[in-house]
Design an enzyme around this catalytic site. Sequence first.
Site, short mmCIF file in Angstrom:
data_model
loop_
_atom_site.label_atom_id
_atom_site.label_comp_id
_atom_site.label_asym_id
_atom_site.label_seq_id
_atom_site.Cartn_x
_atom_site.Cartn_y
_atom_site.Cartn_z
N LYS A 22 0.82 -1.21 0.00
CA LYS A 22 0.00 0.00 0.00
C LYS A 22 0.86 1.26 0.00
O LYS A 22 0.66 2.17 -0.82
CB LYS A 22 -0.92 0.00 1.22
CG LYS A 22 -1.65 1.31 1.43
CD LYS A 22 -2.08 1.50 2.87
CE LYS A 22 -2.54 2.93 3.09
NZ LYS A 22 -2.72 3.27 4.49
N ASN A 23 1.81 1.35 0.92
CA ASN A 23 2.58 2.59 1.07
C ASN A 23 3.46 2.86 -0.15
O ASN A 23 3.66 4.02 -0.53
CB ASN A 23 3.43 2.54 2.35
CG ASN A 23 2.57 2.60 3.59
OD1 ASN A 23 1.44 3.10 3.56
ND2 ASN A 23 3.07 2.08 4.71
N ASP A 126 -5.58 7.99 9.26
CA ASP A 126 -5.83 7.40 10.57
C ASP A 126 -5.85 8.45 11.66
O ASP A 126 -5.07 9.41 11.63
CB ASP A 126 -4.74 6.37 10.93
CG ASP A 126 -4.86 5.10 10.11
OD1 ASP A 126 -5.98 4.80 9.68
OD2 ASP A 126 -3.84 4.44 9.90
N MET A 353 6.36 6.70 17.96
CA MET A 353 6.08 7.65 16.89
C MET A 353 4.70 8.28 16.94
O MET A 353 4.50 9.39 16.48
CB MET A 353 6.30 6.97 15.53
CG MET A 353 7.74 6.56 15.30
SD MET A 353 8.03 5.74 13.72
CE MET A 353 7.68 7.07 12.57
#
Length: 446
Positions: A22-23, A126, A353
């Site tokens: 996906k990324n 998200d 993160m």
Amino acid sequence: MASFKIEGGHLLSGTITPQGAKNEALQVICATLLTSEKVTIHNIPDIRDVNNLIKLLCDIGVKVTKADSGQALGNTYTFQADALNLKYLESDQFVEKCADLRGSVMMIGPLLARMGKAVVAKPGGDKIGRRRLDTHFLGFKYLGAKFHRVENRNVYEISAKGKKPRTNSLKGTYMLLDEASVTGTANIIMAAVFAEGITTIYNAACEPYVQQLCHMLNRMGAQISGIGSNLLTIAGVTKLVGTEHRLLPDMIEVGSFIGMAAMCGNGIRIKDVSMKDLGIIPEAFRRLGVDVQEDGDDLYIPHQKHYVVDSFIDGTIMTLADAPWPGLTPDLLSVLIVVATQARGSVLFHQKMFESRLFFVDKLIDMGAQIILCDPHRAVVVGHDRKKTLRAQRMSSPDIRAGIALLIAAMSANGTSTISNIEQIDRGYENIESRLNALGAKIERV
């Protein structure tokens, strides 16, 4: 709003193949904006985030054709950005669509490089805490771009117009990134390929997906060296040509399947994982005691009657923490936490993160997991050693990765669980219920 109804307690077995990454897809699809020639990309996953980005490119005038791949997974698309609609690019409608799709931020670099200007709104995605774009903006500023905030539209106009139409005034320079941001690095690379002179990016992200982007751009005529390191050098060019590119398998999906196999598998083979691009993902599961076997370019996870958490050499409690590549990707901590709930032993997870990504553990606690949420970034999991099975619950998916983790937990639980807001899961996992049902799961979309 759709939901998954999951009947837990079924052992899964068989073979499953990961989708395209996906990324990586979000990056290389945006890179097609850098040329007027055709670019063909293979193994594109059929997921919401990618499909929405493709629709957005169609809206701005990119010619997009889909080939009949004849395969269950992995679509082939051809993109040609030879007639972009500049008026639409500056419209409020375009800005609104970008705000709903975080992947749209990857369009800024290519548009700035090729057109000399771009408009950006705060992107969606998200809800996992603050995800700033400073690294992107600072990189563009280093290259000479100018920023102007339009208050009444709540957007930034970014300009680097050249003297000739559809050119830029970007200048190559040395820059030290404030963080090794994957999307920030990719965006700056795409802007820098048309910058005059030499651009040097230090503290660049070096994930396989960034490497893939660089290799694709080089085949198109870019001059990028240092690929795979945190020091990239880019010699600016004036034109890129078309090419073909194939996406890597999605490492996050591979990790998700390892976790699924550990929790409720009876022998699962994960096909064609591109072992060299998985980094320490298999080792992270091995530290939880999971038996992960390598067989060529496949992974095989046998039935795990018990798995025992490792400890450090000095006997202290195991700690798993996310880190920039080649460290552990933060996208898999949710899955690792679920796997740890049935291990023998305790483990501390440190999510560095994103400050809101561990809040989903409350749902696991409701299912009977023994987890202490120390703060927004740290959680201690005390494993049940399979002596106490998780119990079914009604839940809602807060984001893509927590959603797949909750799905794995529900598949291993006693009883029938319901997960709502599964549109979040659909953003990152292609046709997931059918693929898992083929292995023996009992998942119904309602």
